[in-house]
Design an enzyme around this catalytic site. Sequence first.
Site, PDB file in Angstrom:
ATOM      1  N   LYS A  99       0.846  -1.185   0.000  1.00 12.87           N
ATOM      2  CA  LYS A  99       0.000   0.000   0.000  1.00 12.87           C
ATOM      3  C   LYS A  99       0.890   1.247   0.000  1.00 12.87           C
ATOM      4  O   LYS A  99       1.483   1.614   1.008  1.00 12.87           O
ATOM      5  CB  LYS A  99      -0.917   0.019   1.221  1.00 12.87           C
ATOM      6  CG  LYS A  99      -2.023   1.079   1.080  1.00 12.87           C
ATOM      7  CD  LYS A  99      -1.914   2.103   2.174  1.00 12.87           C
ATOM      8  CE  LYS A  99      -2.889   3.230   1.992  1.00 12.87           C
ATOM      9  NZ  LYS A  99      -2.296   4.387   1.298  1.00 12.87           N
ATOM     10  N   GLU A 138       9.013   1.636  11.216  1.00 11.96           N
ATOM     11  CA  GLU A 138      10.073   2.644  11.109  1.00 11.96           C
ATOM     12  C   GLU A 138       9.366   3.986  11.101  1.00 11.96           C
ATOM     13  O   GLU A 138       8.671   4.329  10.150  1.00 11.96           O
ATOM     14  CB  GLU A 138      10.906   2.424   9.847  1.00 11.96           C
ATOM     15  CG  GLU A 138      12.201   3.215   9.842  1.00 11.96           C
ATOM     16  CD  GLU A 138      12.080   4.560   9.160  1.00 11.96           C
ATOM     17  OE1 GLU A 138      12.029   5.581   9.903  1.00 11.96           O
ATOM     18  OE2 GLU A 138      12.029   4.606   7.935  1.00 11.96           O
ATOM     19  N   GLU A 148       9.377  16.723  15.398  1.00 13.05           N
ATOM     20  CA  GLU A 148       9.750  16.456  14.010  1.00 13.05           C
ATOM     21  C   GLU A 148       9.010  17.419  13.094  1.00 13.05           C
ATOM     22  O   GLU A 148       7.777  17.500  13.116  1.00 13.05           O
ATOM     23  CB  GLU A 148       9.417  15.009  13.630  1.00 13.05           C
ATOM     24  CG  GLU A 148       9.893  14.643  12.244  1.00 13.05           C
ATOM     25  CD  GLU A 148       9.665  13.189  11.900  1.00 13.05           C
ATOM     26  OE1 GLU A 148      10.526  12.595  11.231  1.00 13.05           O
ATOM     27  OE2 GLU A 148       8.624  12.640  12.299  1.00 13.05           O
ATOM     28  N   CYS A 150      13.042  11.147   7.886  1.00 17.18           N
ATOM     29  CA  CYS A 150      13.058  10.810   9.315  1.00 17.18           C
ATOM     30  C   CYS A 150      14.463  10.881   9.899  1.00 17.18           C
ATOM     31  O   CYS A 150      14.622  11.022  11.112  1.00 17.18           O
ATOM     32  CB  CYS A 150      12.491   9.407   9.539  1.00 17.18           C
ATOM     33  SG  CYS A 150      10.770   9.219   9.070  1.00 17.18           S
TER      34      CYS A 150
END
Length: 477
Positions: free
Chosen positions: A175, A250, A381, A284
């Site tokens: 996906k 992750e 973040e 990331c």
Amino acid sequence: MNELPTQLFINGEFRKPAKGKSMPLVNPATEETIVEVAAATGEDVNSAIEGAHRAYRQGWRDLTPGERTEILFNIARLLRENCERIAQLECQNVGKPISDARDEAGLGARVFEYYAGAITKFTGQTIPVSRGGFDFTLRQPMGVVAAIVPWNFPFPIACWKVAPALAAGNSVVLKPASQSPLTALLLGQIAHQAGLPPGVLQVLPGSGQEIGDVLVTHPLVRKISFTGSTAIGSRIMELASRGLKRISLELGGKSPNIVFADSDLDRAATLSPMSVFANTGQDCCARSRVFVERSAFDRFVEVFTAATQQLRVENPTGETCQIGPLVSAGQRNVVEEFVSSARDLGRKIVTGGDRLFDKGYYLKPTVILQVEPNDRVWREEIFGPVVCIRPFDDEAAMIEEVNDSPYGLSGSLWTNDLRRALRVARRVESGVLSINSHSSLHVEAPFGGFKQSGLGRDLGMSAMEGYTELKNVYVAE
């Protein structure tokens, strides 16, 4: 294969979604709609998973290692033949600089080559048990794996989930993110042309809100491998726990870049901008918190800022482009809010923070000083081209601040003192750390994070282990 792939890829062919839904894809460099792509619904998910389960049970899991090796090498070969096609799709779909997109297309092919070669080197153990007899272990495939990938590195992350899962003998329902499905669909088509049996790799573009829960909770799905935000990863973990499904996650990061005064300071400062601004900061692993020893702080900031101002922010189709647009207007708004919050607190914006060009979701790379440890821009973040730099005086206090974060994915450390390098590397809480480098990722080595940056590992032989169940067999004398 020159037409844009716009439909679901199920059982070896493109097909329309059951309810005829579609979603527009927008080029972030021009703000123009590229194409309408099919959007899967729950009915399509069920069909794809059932097809993947049949393909697994009716032959894929029983192919010899040599047969799987040949198919994966064929996939790698076709990927290399289509590298430019893949790169152009990434450039158009997510605004990735064309030079980076070409590198990532090549990386995807290299991942398939690595796991094709790994199949016949993936072994169990023989164990001398105390009661005698013969004891050995097997690594066996799980069945249907759901691989859910993000929009920031759509093609390589799809490859580094699909390739080891297939190498281990699983079937995969892939996906892609709703913003970036084109190269995932092309991967499905190429894999089928390379000899992968129909149904072994299914590709379902669509909204996560529409199909995510169905995919994660389906009883035939044995493993979920997800890369994306910590919030969604937490949701997947909760849903998967109900069926005790295997997961690997992750997730987010707020990675440190630690610079000691004894390092090659000009080299560290010159290379560091791209450790955070590459991919427009949508990474990331972006080293968005920079810790610089105070005696080197002013010089580092001077060189870092000059290098940042020389970065070429351009249309991503250009060969000289280093920084492209953010993926969407919404993502740019999020980043601008972080910069505004720092400005409102009186933090020093050394450079950047402004929009560029009349069209496209561009934002100048931004350097912020005088931040405090509790500032949002320092702790959260951002997923955009923003970096904060702070001085430090004491090594131990600095490490404590580095680790004062819910994240622990990646980071860099610059020093020419080997003892210090090893000492600090051991104490920094992150799954990946680079010394005198900003390289986070190697196909041959495990990649993943500590704390809220995730569970499990991608890449290396660790990834194949994560797509298998460990079975112990004992034979009595």
